[in-house]
Write a protein that holds these residues in place. Structure first.
Motif, PDB file in Angstrom:
ATOM      1  N   ALA A 181      13.963 -80.122 -87.364  1.00 52.23           N
ATOM      2  CA  ALA A 181      14.268 -81.280 -87.699  1.00 52.23           C
ATOM      3  C   ALA A 181      13.000 -82.373 -87.962  1.00 52.23           C
ATOM      4  N   LEU A 182      12.099 -82.134 -86.864  1.00 54.02           N
ATOM      5  CA  LEU A 182      10.693 -82.992 -86.887  1.00 54.02           C
ATOM      6  C   LEU A 182       9.988 -82.652 -87.984  1.00 54.02           C
ATOM      7  N   ILE A 183       9.849 -81.235 -88.374  1.00 51.65           N
ATOM      8  CA  ILE A 183       8.996 -81.012 -89.570  1.00 51.65           C
ATOM      9  C   ILE A 183       9.660 -81.558 -90.901  1.00 51.65           C
ATOM     10  N   GLY A 184      11.134 -81.844 -90.970  1.00 56.03           N
ATOM     11  CA  GLY A 184      11.603 -82.029 -92.164  1.00 56.03           C
ATOM     12  C   GLY A 184      12.302 -81.241 -93.263  1.00 56.03           C
ATOM     13  N   GLY A 185      12.532 -79.838 -92.458  1.00 52.81           N
ATOM     14  CA  GLY A 185      12.988 -78.800 -93.362  1.00 52.81           C
ATOM     15  C   GLY A 185      12.876 -77.310 -92.560  1.00 52.81           C
ATOM     16  N   ILE A 186      13.150 -76.261 -93.344  1.00 51.78           N
ATOM     17  CA  ILE A 186      13.152 -75.010 -92.938  1.00 51.78           C
ATOM     18  C   ILE A 186      12.375 -74.250 -93.931  1.00 51.78           C
ATOM     19  N   PRO A 187      11.580 -73.235 -93.381  1.00 53.15           N
ATOM     20  CA  PRO A 187      11.047 -72.355 -94.607  1.00 53.15           C
ATOM     21  C   PRO A 187      11.902 -71.203 -94.941  1.00 53.15           C
ATOM     22  N   LEU A 188      11.333 -70.369 -95.729  1.00 52.43           N
ATOM     23  CA  LEU A 188      12.278 -69.054 -96.090  1.00 52.43           C
ATOM     24  C   LEU A 188      12.294 -68.065 -94.977  1.00 52.43           C
ATOM     25  N   LEU A 189      11.152 -67.782 -94.093  1.00 54.38           N
ATOM     26  CA  LEU A 189      11.274 -66.944 -93.008  1.00 54.38           C
ATOM     27  C   LEU A 189      10.886 -67.441 -91.717  1.00 54.38           C
ATOM     28  N   ALA A 190      11.215 -67.280 -90.600  1.00 57.10           N
ATOM     29  CA  ALA A 190      10.535 -67.486 -89.462  1.00 57.10           C
ATOM     30  C   ALA A 190      10.062 -66.059 -88.616  1.00 57.10           C
ATOM     31  N   VAL A 289      -1.954 -83.677 -94.501  1.00 51.15           N
ATOM     32  CA  VAL A 289      -2.114 -83.647 -96.035  1.00 51.15           C
ATOM     33  C   VAL A 289      -1.770 -82.320 -96.352  1.00 51.15           C
ATOM     34  N   ARG A 290      -1.636 -81.039 -96.021  1.00 55.43           N
ATOM     35  CA  ARG A 290      -1.097 -79.972 -96.585  1.00 55.43           C
ATOM     36  C   ARG A 290       0.379 -79.728 -96.379  1.00 55.43           C
ATOM     37  N   LEU A 291       1.028 -80.566 -95.291  1.00 57.39           N
ATOM     38  CA  LEU A 291       2.285 -80.645 -95.259  1.00 57.39           C
ATOM     39  C   LEU A 291       3.039 -81.238 -96.290  1.00 57.39           C
ATOM     40  N   GLU A 292       2.418 -82.412 -96.779  1.00 49.94           N
ATOM     41  CA  GLU A 292       2.908 -83.141 -98.111  1.00 49.94           C
ATOM     42  C   GLU A 292       3.084 -82.217 -99.358  1.00 49.94           C
ATOM     43  N   GLU A 293       2.083 -81.323 -99.322  1.00 47.59           N
ATOM     44  CA  GLU A 293       2.056 -80.343-100.419  1.00 47.59           C
ATOM     45  C   GLU A 293       3.355 -79.294-100.146  1.00 47.59           C
ATOM     46  N   GLU A 294       3.554 -79.033 -99.034  1.00 45.18           N
ATOM     47  CA  GLU A 294       4.438 -77.923 -98.409  1.00 45.18           C
ATOM     48  C   GLU A 294       5.914 -78.514 -98.387  1.00 45.18           C
ATOM     49  N   ARG A 295       6.179 -79.661 -98.188  1.00 40.25           N
ATOM     50  CA  ARG A 295       7.747 -80.135 -97.840  1.00 40.25           C
ATOM     51  C   ARG A 295       8.486 -80.037 -99.254  1.00 40.25           C
ATOM     52  N   PRO A 296       7.973 -80.183-100.181  1.00 39.24           N
ATOM     53  CA  PRO A 296       8.960 -79.878-101.199  1.00 39.24           C
ATOM     54  C   PRO A 296       9.571 -78.586-101.266  1.00 39.24           C
ATOM     55  N   ARG A 297       8.686 -77.546-100.717  1.00 36.11           N
ATOM     56  CA  ARG A 297       9.273 -76.081-100.859  1.00 36.11           C
ATOM     57  C   ARG A 297      10.297 -75.779 -99.485  1.00 36.11           C
ATOM     58  N   LEU A 298      10.207 -76.798 -98.656  1.00 37.77           N
ATOM     59  CA  LEU A 298      11.078 -76.701 -97.355  1.00 37.77           C
ATOM     60  C   LEU A 298      12.424 -76.915 -97.873  1.00 37.77           C
ATOM     61  N   ARG A 299      13.455 -76.167 -97.280  1.00 37.84           N
ATOM     62  CA  ARG A 299      14.877 -76.318 -97.526  1.00 37.84           C
ATOM     63  C   ARG A 299      15.490 -77.532 -96.667  1.00 37.84           C
ATOM     64  N   PRO A 300      16.574 -78.258 -96.694  1.00 36.30           N
ATOM     65  CA  PRO A 300      17.165 -78.934 -95.947  1.00 36.30           C
ATOM     66  C   PRO A 300      17.724 -78.267 -94.565  1.00 36.30           C
ATOM     67  N   LEU A 301      17.557 -78.815 -93.590  1.00 33.53           N
ATOM     68  CA  LEU A 301      18.264 -78.253 -92.293  1.00 33.53           C
ATOM     69  C   LEU A 301      19.669 -78.398 -92.561  1.00 33.53           C
ATOM     70  N   LYS A 302      20.489 -77.257 -92.401  1.00 30.90           N
ATOM     71  CA  LYS A 302      22.035 -77.670 -92.513  1.00 30.90           C
ATOM     72  C   LYS A 302      22.595 -77.974 -91.272  1.00 30.90           C
ATOM     73  N   VAL A 303      22.098 -77.801 -90.253  1.00 30.68           N
ATOM     74  CA  VAL A 303      22.668 -78.274 -88.788  1.00 30.68           C
ATOM     75  C   VAL A 303      21.927 -78.993 -88.360  1.00 30.68           C
ATOM     76  N   ALA A 304      22.281 -80.299 -87.781  1.00 27.90           N
ATOM     77  CA  ALA A 304      21.554 -81.509 -87.063  1.00 27.90           C
ATOM     78  C   ALA A 304      21.632 -80.839 -85.640  1.00 27.90           C
TER      79      ALA A 304
END
Length: 550
Positions: A181-190, A289-304
């Motif tokens: 939630a703090l990052i703003g999304g979830i990646p493909l793999l943890a 700076v790199r997070l701004e490049e990465e954030r569009p690739r993060l998926r929305p968090l389904k559960v708050a």
């Protein structure tokens, strides 16, 4: 054997013209050693192992005659077990121990060197997570072991660190969702190591055969892929272990803390610094700076985070309660024996068992219990036998805490023959006024040593403008009165009118001489506190038993 550097020192000193006796003193060796080294060729290397082998120094190992046999076996079968080589060596006449042979096998066995591969991630592909712990010493000298959970996006190197109370599965999933939630999304793999909070069992080749059910349920809700480090692969595990080591070295070991609050404040400051101000050493770019490049690739968090429910399979027990982490949560008696699911939120617990459902405030205090008001009446109605009902009612009252325990203990010993009727009355008051009001009334009754359901009813009625009606109560003048034993106050006759209307108890004390003690304004023995003037109604009982004030 004299070290090659020492031999070189002796030769240099002799070439410089020092006498042999002086060289022996300078080098700390015998005169004979100086003479022997002087006759040797000039030292050109310092490889002691090679020199010992060349000079044939030491006793040869017993396994050395079998070198050719071991080489032949390993050439044909490089993966042959050492214990099998030992068995075949004994068949060939080897009479030594296994240690010498195992050392020979280790030196002869061909070693496969794999190239080192760096596991770098693409934007929105990987995140790394792990628990860590560190012993912190505060400025006042106190020591505390601090547990933390760390997360890092592999591409941008954005990091989140949270102080946690423990390292259990629920703590992991809640901290994980908080970080996403703090990052703003979830990646493909943890990516995780292989803790029991994630995977329980796996095969030798690393295939997981049993996942932690609690963790797996949350991963399914999030739609998150899980990747675990391969067993015996330090080049993979190192990236996660380095995350924990980096947090320890960069934050905990570089700062000093006054207390827990100061630690948390400095942690927020440090996260801001490493994420938004300081370039990462690996990428040479600030993570924000790199997070701004990465954030569009993060998926929305389904559960708050506040809506995250951890699912735990349960069965409603024989006492019509579900026990989790030593805390019982009540259920309707008709749900006994039915399997269901416990949905644990941060602040509440929702239980679903068949057609039955209950929502409780979540408990964290030791030995705390949660019984819903509607369940109390259902439990009592479902119990057969008058005495069993009263004991169950007393258990409901005891759940109110230490004041209830002390009050009911005093009530039982002062009124050993009629406490059951008081408990019935108190249970009705609990259903009418609620837990908080009854708990406060118990505390006041203990302070004033007013032991009896009629006193609690007075306190509760005095605390509301218009007391709600209680089944079985009546107002006005009672039909009979009873005396209090041992009270220093006066008495009131039957014909006197009460100063105010008071709900009467179904079970009152037996008459002793037809007199009732006055409850108005008289100080208690050893006390000094006074109470508002009132009289206690009572009903005649067929036996002589009494309690009340001390």
């Amino acid at each position: 054997m004299i070290h090659m550097l020492k031999r070189h020192e002796i030769q240099v000193l002799r070439r410089a013209g020092h006498a042999q006796i002086d060289v022996a003193k300078f080098a700390g060796v015998s005169l004979g050693s100086v003479r022997r080294v002087e006759r040797e060729p000039e030292v050109t290397h310092i490889d002691m192992a090679h020199e010992r082998e060349r000079r044939d120094v030491g006793r040869p190992a017993k396994a050395e005659p079998l070198r050719s046999l071991v080489v032949e076996l390993l050439t044909r079968e490089p993966e042959l077990l050492s214990v099998e080589i030992l068995r075949r060596a004994k068949l060939a006449g080897y009479a030594g121990g296994k240690t010498a042979l195992y050392d020979l096998i280790s030196a002869v066995r061909p070693k496969t060197v794999r190239p080192l591969v760096r596991f770098e991630g693409l934007p929105g592909e990987f995140s790394q997570h792990d628990f860590g712990q560190v012993d912190v010493r505060f400025l006042d000298g106190a020591r505390e072991r601090v547990h933390f959970f760390a997360s890092r996006l592999k591409y941008s190197r954005w990091v989140e660190v949270t102080i946690v109370p423990d390292e259990c599965a629920e703590t992991l999933v809640r901290a994980l969702v908080d970080h996403f939630a703090l990052i703003g999304g979830i990646p493909l793999l943890a990516v995780f190591d292989r803790p029991k909070t994630v995977a329980l069992t796996w095969t030798k080749d690393g295939h997981v055969t049993e996942w932690n059910a609690l963790f797996a349920g949350v991963a399914l809700d999030l739609g998150l892929g899980i990747e675990l480090c391969w067993p015996s692969s330090p080049e993979q595990k190192g990236s996660i272990e380095n995350l924990v080591g980096w947090v320890k070295g960069s934050f905990f070991k570089q700062r000093r803390f006054l207390d827990d609050a100061d630690l948390l404040a400095q942690l927020v400051e440090w996260r801001t610094e490493v994420n938004t101000q300081r370039p990462c050493r690996a990428t040479r770019v600030i993570p924000a700076v790199r997070l701004e490049e990465e954030r569009p690739r993060l998926r929305p968090l389904k559960v708050a985070p506040e809506q995250l429910a951890v699912r735990v399979p349960i069965v409603v027990g024989p006492t019509a309660a579900v026990v989790h982490d030593t805390h019982p949560y009540s259920m309707p008696p008709d749900a006994i024996g039915i399997p269901g699911t416990l949905f644990l939120y941060r602040d509440r617990a929702r239980i679903v068992a068949g057609r039955f459902e209950a929502i409780h405030q979540r408990l964290f205090e030791r030995d705390a219990k949660s019984t819903l008001p509607e369940h109390r009446a259902q439990h009592v109605a479902a119990v057969s036998g008058k005495r069993a009902k009263r004991y169950l009612q007393r258990e409901h009252l005891l759940e109110l805490g230490p004041f209830a325990l002390d009050y009911l203990t005093e009530l039982t010993h002062r009124r050993p023959r009629i406490w059951l009727r008081d408990v019935d009355r108190l249970h009705t008051l609990l259903a009418t006024y609620g837990e908080a009001a009854l708990r406060a009334a118990f505390a006041r009754g203990l302070a004033e040593q007013a032991i009896g359901a009629e006193y609690i009813a007075h306190y509760l009625a005095d605390g509301v403008t218009i007391p709600p009606p209680i089944e079985g109560d009546s107002t006005g003048r009672p039909n009979a009165r009873s005396s209090f034993v041992g009270h220093p106050g006066g008495s009131i006759s039957r014909d006197e009118q009460l100063s105010f209307d008071l709900p009467a108890a179904d079970a009152m004390l037996a008459s002793r001489g037809g007199r009732v003690q006055a409850a108005g304004g008289t100080p208690r023995s050893g006390g000094g506190a006074t109470r508002s003037a009132w009289t206690r109604p009572s009903a005649a009982l067929p036996f002589d038993a009494d309690g009340g004030r001390s």
